[in-house]
Design a protein around this motif. Sequence first.
Motif, PDB file in Angstrom:
ATOM      1  N   LEU A 176      -8.347 -14.621   5.373  1.00 55.68           N
ATOM      2  CA  LEU A 176      -7.682 -13.330   5.161  1.00 55.68           C
ATOM      3  C   LEU A 176      -7.874 -12.412   6.370  1.00 55.68           C
ATOM      4  O   LEU A 176      -6.957 -11.671   6.740  1.00 55.68           O
ATOM      5  N   ILE A 177      -9.056 -12.476   6.974  1.00 58.49           N
ATOM      6  CA  ILE A 177      -9.283 -11.661   8.184  1.00 58.49           C
ATOM      7  C   ILE A 177      -8.376 -12.157   9.320  1.00 58.49           C
ATOM      8  O   ILE A 177      -7.772 -11.367  10.036  1.00 58.49           O
TER       9      ILE A 177
ATOM     10  N   ILE B 230      -3.518  -6.521   2.619  1.00 52.32           N
ATOM     11  CA  ILE B 230      -4.604  -7.511   2.726  1.00 52.32           C
ATOM     12  C   ILE B 230      -5.980  -6.855   2.767  1.00 52.32           C
ATOM     13  O   ILE B 230      -6.934  -7.377   2.177  1.00 52.32           O
ATOM     14  N   VAL B 231      -6.087  -5.738   3.485  1.00 56.90           N
ATOM     15  CA  VAL B 231      -7.405  -5.151   3.755  1.00 56.90           C
ATOM     16  C   VAL B 231      -8.223  -4.880   2.482  1.00 56.90           C
ATOM     17  O   VAL B 231      -9.397  -5.281   2.410  1.00 56.90           O
ATOM     18  N   PRO B 232      -7.656  -4.249   1.455  1.00 54.99           N
ATOM     19  CA  PRO B 232      -8.477  -4.011   0.257  1.00 54.99           C
ATOM     20  C   PRO B 232      -9.006  -5.301  -0.358  1.00 54.99           C
ATOM     21  O   PRO B 232     -10.132  -5.352  -0.846  1.00 54.99           O
ATOM     22  N   ARG B 233      -8.195  -6.360  -0.290  1.00 53.04           N
ATOM     23  CA  ARG B 233      -8.626  -7.632  -0.887  1.00 53.04           C
ATOM     24  C   ARG B 233      -9.837  -8.207  -0.156  1.00 53.04           C
ATOM     25  O   ARG B 233     -10.721  -8.814  -0.770  1.00 53.04           O
TER      26      ARG B 233
ATOM     27  N   TYR C 152     -12.256  -6.566   1.247  1.00 51.21           N
ATOM     28  CA  TYR C 152     -13.458  -5.840   0.797  1.00 51.21           C
ATOM     29  C   TYR C 152     -13.805  -6.174  -0.645  1.00 51.21           C
ATOM     30  O   TYR C 152     -14.984  -6.298  -0.986  1.00 51.21           O
ATOM     31  N   GLU C 153     -12.803  -6.318  -1.493  1.00 54.15           N
ATOM     32  CA  GLU C 153     -13.078  -6.691  -2.897  1.00 54.15           C
ATOM     33  C   GLU C 153     -13.822  -8.014  -2.985  1.00 54.15           C
ATOM     34  O   GLU C 153     -14.628  -8.232  -3.882  1.00 54.15           O
ATOM     35  N   LEU C 154     -13.509  -8.903  -2.057  1.00 56.11           N
ATOM     36  CA  LEU C 154     -14.136 -10.225  -2.076  1.00 56.11           C
ATOM     37  C   LEU C 154     -15.530 -10.197  -1.444  1.00 56.11           C
ATOM     38  O   LEU C 154     -16.216 -11.213  -1.395  1.00 56.11           O
ATOM     39  N   GLY C 155     -15.916  -9.034  -0.933  1.00 53.10           N
ATOM     40  CA  GLY C 155     -17.237  -8.895  -0.331  1.00 53.10           C
ATOM     41  C   GLY C 155     -17.223  -9.076   1.182  1.00 53.10           C
ATOM     42  O   GLY C 155     -18.281  -9.119   1.803  1.00 53.10           O
TER      43      GLY C 155
ATOM     44  N   GLY D 258      -3.549 -21.013  -9.137  1.00 51.60           N
ATOM     45  CA  GLY D 258      -4.220 -21.427 -10.367  1.00 51.60           C
ATOM     46  C   GLY D 258      -5.708 -21.103 -10.414  1.00 51.60           C
ATOM     47  O   GLY D 258      -6.388 -21.480 -11.360  1.00 51.60           O
ATOM     48  N   LYS D 259      -6.231 -20.441  -9.364  1.00 49.45           N
ATOM     49  CA  LYS D 259      -7.672 -20.168  -9.302  1.00 49.45           C
ATOM     50  C   LYS D 259      -7.967 -18.685  -9.068  1.00 49.45           C
ATOM     51  O   LYS D 259      -8.924 -18.165  -9.615  1.00 49.45           O
ATOM     52  N   ASP D 260      -7.190 -18.081  -8.205  1.00 46.97           N
ATOM     53  CA  ASP D 260      -7.427 -16.679  -7.838  1.00 46.97           C
ATOM     54  C   ASP D 260      -6.077 -15.965  -7.904  1.00 46.97           C
ATOM     55  O   ASP D 260      -5.391 -15.811  -6.891  1.00 46.97           O
ATOM     56  N   PRO D 261      -5.693 -15.522  -9.130  1.00 46.28           N
ATOM     57  CA  PRO D 261      -4.349 -14.964  -9.299  1.00 46.28           C
ATOM     58  C   PRO D 261      -4.084 -13.717  -8.460  1.00 46.28           C
ATOM     59  O   PRO D 261      -2.959 -13.486  -8.027  1.00 46.28           O
ATOM     60  N   ARG D 262      -5.120 -12.931  -8.202  1.00 43.99           N
ATOM     61  CA  ARG D 262      -4.902 -11.685  -7.452  1.00 43.99           C
ATOM     62  C   ARG D 262      -4.542 -11.974  -5.990  1.00 43.99           C
ATOM     63  O   ARG D 262      -3.602 -11.411  -5.447  1.00 43.99           O
ATOM     64  N   THR D 263      -5.322 -12.860  -5.345  1.00 45.47           N
ATOM     65  CA  THR D 263      -4.992 -13.187  -3.950  1.00 45.47           C
ATOM     66  C   THR D 263      -3.681 -13.961  -3.890  1.00 45.47           C
ATOM     67  O   THR D 263      -2.865 -13.747  -2.996  1.00 45.47           O
ATOM     68  N   TYR D 264      -3.477 -14.845  -4.863  1.00 44.14           N
ATOM     69  CA  TYR D 264      -2.240 -15.626  -4.870  1.00 44.14           C
ATOM     70  C   TYR D 264      -1.016 -14.707  -4.965  1.00 44.14           C
ATOM     71  O   TYR D 264      -0.039 -14.881  -4.235  1.00 44.14           O
ATOM     72  N   ASP D 265      -1.092 -13.737  -5.849  1.00 48.00           N
ATOM     73  CA  ASP D 265       0.035 -12.809  -6.027  1.00 48.00           C
ATOM     74  C   ASP D 265       0.331 -12.061  -4.722  1.00 48.00           C
ATOM     75  O   ASP D 265       1.473 -11.961  -4.290  1.00 48.00           O
ATOM     76  N   MET D 266      -0.726 -11.606  -4.071  1.00 48.32           N
ATOM     77  CA  MET D 266      -0.573 -10.889  -2.811  1.00 48.32           C
ATOM     78  C   MET D 266       0.044 -11.797  -1.740  1.00 48.32           C
ATOM     79  O   MET D 266       1.003 -11.445  -1.068  1.00 48.32           O
ATOM     80  N   ALA D 267      -0.523 -13.010  -1.626  1.00 44.68           N
ATOM     81  CA  ALA D 267      -0.058 -13.940  -0.589  1.00 44.68           C
ATOM     82  C   ALA D 267       1.391 -14.355  -0.830  1.00 44.68           C
ATOM     83  O   ALA D 267       2.175 -14.481   0.111  1.00 44.68           O
TER      84      ALA D 267
END
Length: 206
Positions: free
Chosen positions: A38-39, A84-87, A89-92, A146-155
């Motif tokens: 993501l970075i 992308i940026v907020p995601r 940070y959300e992921l740590g 099928g594993k990370d719906p939030r990142t998948y939706d964004m991508a």
Amino acid sequence: MPEKKDTQVVKHGDVTQRVGVEVIRKRGVDVEKLIKMLIANAAAEFASTYYYYTILRMHLAGHEDYKEICEDARLEDRAHWELIVPRIYELGGELPNDLPAFHDQAGCRAAKVPDPPTVVNILTLLLESERCAIRSWIEICDMTFGKDPRTYDMASRILNEEIEHEAWFIELLAHERDGKTIPSGHFRRGEPGHAPYSKNASFYNP
Ligand SMILES: [Fe+2]
Ligand SMILES: [Fe+2]
């Protein structure tokens, strides 16, 4: 509701860990790798394209139609960066606190003004930059489906727009270089950089 004690990793009141991360890790996402990717994609959107498209657009003088399309692609890449940026940070994760270091992690080549800066060379560069973006975003889709719906939706929202961008530049390059008509299926955006998918805006429908 009873707590699901058997599967719980993050302790009650713990602010050093995230359930939002725990649940996707449990589903098989390599979170550290995802943050890295993501970075790299954020750097590509911000540095490889948004920044350099700004300069490329200036060099399309005399082609106001091409400039308009380049402007949409440019501003939509800025929207992608913001998305992308907020995601991260959300992921740590976090952005490098050093712009040159950030630039150097980009997953796509910087779209520097070609030599000579002819319209055909610029359109070719724009096209190939969009292709790099498509390849980068489909990788994130594959990794998170099928594993990370939030990142998948964004991508997948970003991917939608990158696919449109590729079609736009195929149309312009085919016309300019080969005198051929290859329609992109493009309808004008509601406003420059409308980004209907990544900003969740309605489609232009007068
Ligand atoms: Fe983009
Ligand atoms: Fe793009």
